[in-house]
Design a protein around this motif. Sequence first.
Motif, PDB file in Angstrom:
ATOM      1  N   GLU A   1      67.847 -16.680  13.173  1.00 49.02           N
ATOM      2  CA  GLU A   1      66.875 -16.851  12.089  1.00 49.02           C
ATOM      3  C   GLU A   1      66.985 -18.243  11.476  1.00 49.02           C
ATOM      4  O   GLU A   1      65.974 -18.893  11.214  1.00 49.02           O
ATOM      5  CB  GLU A   1      67.092 -15.788  11.015  1.00 49.02           C
ATOM      6  CG  GLU A   1      66.672 -14.401  11.432  1.00 49.02           C
ATOM      7  CD  GLU A   1      67.012 -13.354  10.389  1.00 49.02           C
ATOM      8  OE1 GLU A   1      67.145 -13.699   9.192  1.00 49.02           O
ATOM      9  OE2 GLU A   1      67.135 -12.176  10.765  1.00 49.02           O
ATOM     10  N   ILE A   2      68.208 -18.698  11.240  1.00 49.81           N
ATOM     11  CA  ILE A   2      68.421 -20.020  10.654  1.00 49.81           C
ATOM     12  C   ILE A   2      67.892 -21.093  11.596  1.00 49.81           C
ATOM     13  O   ILE A   2      67.173 -22.004  11.181  1.00 49.81           O
ATOM     14  CB  ILE A   2      69.914 -20.253  10.337  1.00 49.81           C
ATOM     15  CG1 ILE A   2      70.352 -19.350   9.182  1.00 49.81           C
ATOM     16  CG2 ILE A   2      70.191 -21.721  10.017  1.00 49.81           C
ATOM     17  CD1 ILE A   2      71.852 -19.283   8.988  1.00 49.81           C
ATOM     18  N   TYR A   3      68.255 -20.988  12.871  1.00 52.28           N
ATOM     19  CA  TYR A   3      67.811 -21.963  13.867  1.00 52.28           C
ATOM     20  C   TYR A   3      66.283 -22.017  13.923  1.00 52.28           C
ATOM     21  O   TYR A   3      65.684 -23.097  13.896  1.00 52.28           O
ATOM     22  CB  TYR A   3      68.393 -21.602  15.239  1.00 52.28           C
ATOM     23  CG  TYR A   3      67.971 -22.544  16.336  1.00 52.28           C
ATOM     24  CD1 TYR A   3      68.706 -23.697  16.583  1.00 52.28           C
ATOM     25  CD2 TYR A   3      66.856 -22.282  17.124  1.00 52.28           C
ATOM     26  CE1 TYR A   3      68.322 -24.580  17.594  1.00 52.28           C
ATOM     27  CE2 TYR A   3      66.470 -23.153  18.126  1.00 52.28           C
ATOM     28  CZ  TYR A   3      67.199 -24.294  18.359  1.00 52.28           C
ATOM     29  OH  TYR A   3      66.824 -25.164  19.356  1.00 52.28           O
ATOM     30  N   ASN A   4      65.648 -20.856  13.975  1.00 56.46           N
ATOM     31  CA  ASN A   4      64.191 -20.794  14.080  1.00 56.46           C
ATOM     32  C   ASN A   4      63.491 -21.254  12.802  1.00 56.46           C
ATOM     33  O   ASN A   4      62.373 -21.763  12.851  1.00 56.46           O
ATOM     34  CB  ASN A   4      63.733 -19.383  14.452  1.00 56.46           C
ATOM     35  CG  ASN A   4      64.108 -19.024  15.887  1.00 56.46           C
ATOM     36  OD1 ASN A   4      64.257 -19.901  16.737  1.00 56.46           O
ATOM     37  ND2 ASN A   4      64.277 -17.747  16.153  1.00 56.46           N
ATOM     38  N   ALA A   5      64.149 -21.076  11.661  1.00 57.18           N
ATOM     39  CA  ALA A   5      63.546 -21.471  10.378  1.00 57.18           C
ATOM     40  C   ALA A   5      63.757 -22.947  10.053  1.00 57.18           C
ATOM     41  O   ALA A   5      63.065 -23.492   9.189  1.00 57.18           O
ATOM     42  CB  ALA A   5      64.122 -20.613   9.260  1.00 57.18           C
ATOM     43  N   MET A   6      64.701 -23.598  10.730  1.00 57.38           N
ATOM     44  CA  MET A   6      65.032 -24.981  10.382  1.00 57.38           C
ATOM     45  C   MET A   6      63.820 -25.920  10.406  1.00 57.38           C
ATOM     46  O   MET A   6      63.661 -26.728   9.474  1.00 57.38           O
ATOM     47  CB  MET A   6      66.145 -25.502  11.296  1.00 57.38           C
ATOM     48  CG  MET A   6      66.628 -26.906  10.930  1.00 57.38           C
ATOM     49  SD  MET A   6      67.155 -27.098   9.208  1.00 57.38           S
ATOM     50  CE  MET A   6      68.506 -25.951   9.139  1.00 57.38           C
ATOM     51  N   PRO A   7      62.937 -25.874  11.399  1.00 60.75           N
ATOM     52  CA  PRO A   7      61.777 -26.772  11.349  1.00 60.75           C
ATOM     53  C   PRO A   7      60.937 -26.591  10.086  1.00 60.75           C
ATOM     54  O   PRO A   7      60.549 -27.570   9.451  1.00 60.75           O
ATOM     55  CB  PRO A   7      60.983 -26.418  12.613  1.00 60.75           C
ATOM     56  CG  PRO A   7      62.035 -25.933  13.564  1.00 60.75           C
ATOM     57  CD  PRO A   7      63.001 -25.152  12.694  1.00 60.75           C
ATOM     58  N   ILE A   8      60.693 -25.350   9.690  1.00 61.71           N
ATOM     59  CA  ILE A   8      59.894 -25.082   8.488  1.00 61.71           C
ATOM     60  C   ILE A   8      60.638 -25.580   7.251  1.00 61.71           C
ATOM     61  O   ILE A   8      60.048 -26.206   6.365  1.00 61.71           O
ATOM     62  CB  ILE A   8      59.581 -23.572   8.373  1.00 61.71           C
ATOM     63  CG1 ILE A   8      58.691 -23.144   9.540  1.00 61.71           C
ATOM     64  CG2 ILE A   8      58.928 -23.239   7.035  1.00 61.71           C
ATOM     65  CD1 ILE A   8      58.599 -21.655   9.747  1.00 61.71           C
ATOM     66  N   MET A   9      61.942 -25.292   7.180  1.00 64.79           N
ATOM     67  CA  MET A   9      62.721 -25.713   6.020  1.00 64.79           C
ATOM     68  C   MET A   9      62.773 -27.234   5.899  1.00 64.79           C
ATOM     69  O   MET A   9      62.598 -27.780   4.809  1.00 64.79           O
ATOM     70  CB  MET A   9      64.151 -25.147   6.098  1.00 64.79           C
ATOM     71  CG  MET A   9      64.232 -23.647   5.929  1.00 64.79           C
ATOM     72  SD  MET A   9      65.915 -23.019   5.716  1.00 64.79           S
ATOM     73  CE  MET A   9      66.751 -23.553   7.195  1.00 64.79           C
ATOM     74  N   LEU A  10      63.008 -27.909   7.010  1.00 69.61           N
ATOM     75  CA  LEU A  10      63.129 -29.369   6.983  1.00 69.61           C
ATOM     76  C   LEU A  10      61.792 -30.031   6.630  1.00 69.61           C
ATOM     77  O   LEU A  10      61.757 -30.981   5.842  1.00 69.61           O
ATOM     78  CB  LEU A  10      63.644 -29.854   8.335  1.00 69.61           C
ATOM     79  CG  LEU A  10      64.424 -31.157   8.376  1.00 69.61           C
ATOM     80  CD1 LEU A  10      65.516 -31.221   7.327  1.00 69.61           C
ATOM     81  CD2 LEU A  10      65.016 -31.360   9.755  1.00 69.61           C
ATOM     82  N   CYS A  11      60.710 -29.516   7.181  1.00 66.81           N
ATOM     83  CA  CYS A  11      59.385 -30.050   6.831  1.00 66.81           C
ATOM     84  C   CYS A  11      59.086 -29.807   5.357  1.00 66.81           C
ATOM     85  O   CYS A  11      58.597 -30.699   4.657  1.00 66.81           O
ATOM     86  CB  CYS A  11      58.303 -29.408   7.700  1.00 66.81           C
ATOM     87  SG  CYS A  11      58.324 -29.937   9.426  1.00 66.81           S
ATOM     88  N   GLY A  12      59.382 -28.610   4.877  1.00 64.60           N
ATOM     89  CA  GLY A  12      59.136 -28.284   3.477  1.00 64.60           C
ATOM     90  C   GLY A  12      59.948 -29.161   2.540  1.00 64.60           C
ATOM     91  O   GLY A  12      59.436 -29.657   1.524  1.00 64.60           O
ATOM     92  N   LEU A  13      61.210 -29.370   2.876  1.00 70.92           N
ATOM     93  CA  LEU A  13      62.072 -30.211   2.053  1.00 70.92           C
ATOM     94  C   LEU A  13      61.574 -31.657   2.047  1.00 70.92           C
ATOM     95  O   LEU A  13      61.537 -32.310   0.999  1.00 70.92           O
ATOM     96  CB  LEU A  13      63.515 -30.154   2.561  1.00 70.92           C
ATOM     97  CG  LEU A  13      64.525 -30.943   1.741  1.00 70.92           C
ATOM     98  CD1 LEU A  13      64.658 -30.372   0.338  1.00 70.92           C
ATOM     99  CD2 LEU A  13      65.879 -30.950   2.436  1.00 70.92           C
ATOM    100  N   THR A  14      61.160 -32.156   3.201  1.00 72.75           N
ATOM    101  CA  THR A  14      60.639 -33.525   3.290  1.00 72.75           C
ATOM    102  C   THR A  14      59.408 -33.693   2.413  1.00 72.75           C
ATOM    103  O   THR A  14      59.296 -34.664   1.657  1.00 72.75           O
ATOM    104  CB  THR A  14      60.306 -33.883   4.754  1.00 72.75           C
ATOM    105  OG1 THR A  14      61.480 -33.714   5.550  1.00 72.75           O
ATOM    106  CG2 THR A  14      59.815 -35.313   4.874  1.00 72.75           C
ATOM    107  N   HIS A  15      58.484 -32.735   2.506  1.00 75.61           N
ATOM    108  CA  HIS A  15      57.269 -32.789   1.697  1.00 75.61           C
ATOM    109  C   HIS A  15      57.599 -32.772   0.212  1.00 75.61           C
ATOM    110  O   HIS A  15      57.053 -33.564  -0.566  1.00 75.61           O
ATOM    111  CB  HIS A  15      56.364 -31.592   2.021  1.00 75.61           C
ATOM    112  CG  HIS A  15      55.278 -31.937   2.957  1.00 75.61           C
ATOM    113  ND1 HIS A  15      54.038 -32.315   2.532  1.00 75.61           N
ATOM    114  CD2 HIS A  15      55.250 -31.977   4.299  1.00 75.61           C
ATOM    115  CE1 HIS A  15      53.282 -32.564   3.588  1.00 75.61           C
ATOM    116  NE2 HIS A  15      53.997 -32.367   4.672  1.00 75.61           N
ATOM    117  N   HIS A  16      58.479 -31.868  -0.170  1.00 80.39           N
ATOM    118  CA  HIS A  16      58.833 -31.720  -1.580  1.00 80.39           C
ATOM    119  C   HIS A  16      59.521 -32.986  -2.086  1.00 80.39           C
ATOM    120  O   HIS A  16      59.193 -33.489  -3.168  1.00 80.39           O
ATOM    121  CB  HIS A  16      59.728 -30.486  -1.753  1.00 80.39           C
ATOM    122  CG  HIS A  16      59.938 -30.088  -3.163  1.00 80.39           C
ATOM    123  ND1 HIS A  16      58.908 -29.831  -4.034  1.00 80.39           N
ATOM    124  CD2 HIS A  16      61.083 -29.925  -3.876  1.00 80.39           C
ATOM    125  CE1 HIS A  16      59.396 -29.513  -5.220  1.00 80.39           C
ATOM    126  NE2 HIS A  16      60.720 -29.566  -5.153  1.00 80.39           N
TER     127      HIS A  16
END
Length: 192
Positions: A166-181
Amino acid sequence: MTLSEFLAQHADSDKLLNEMQTRGVVTAMAAAPHVISPSEWLPLLWGGEEQAPFENHEQFEDYANLIVDIWNEQRQQLLDKQWHWPEGCALDDAEIVNQATRDFAEGLLQGWSLTRDDWEILMPENTESNALLGGVVLSISLLYDPETALSTMEAQGAEELAQFEEIYNAMPIMLCGLTHHGAALAEDQERS
């Protein structure tokens, strides 16, 4: 020429981070809320030494151009919410994650260390933003050293390898979200 081709062709490449570690550092710098000049972080790619390990200026220039191209690509993918794990990174049934994923996570953590102050100023403790940042950094740390994380989880009665997936699969979404924020917060800060 690609980064892997450059590293394979140059004798001094053993003094440089490997390709996945390099991509991790560059991705961390691309995700940073404030754009940081490559001249400030390129030395991290050869262990922080003052002297770059190249035979001549042309080699250094070729290498620096490759790194800047990767940064541009990563930054655009992060901002477009199109970032994905580099080719070669994967989960592993026996080792939880493969070596490429560990190396990438290691580089990402090294890059975070250079941008930490920027992140903490924009996302101070006890804020929702800081919780987002903490979640991303914790997830990266878990992927860098999954055995220790798994041991800790087992000691607390949880043995869920599925959590790493789950963590591995969620990392792209999390990293993109953090970058945007982070980019939005930095832009607001600059306007103030």
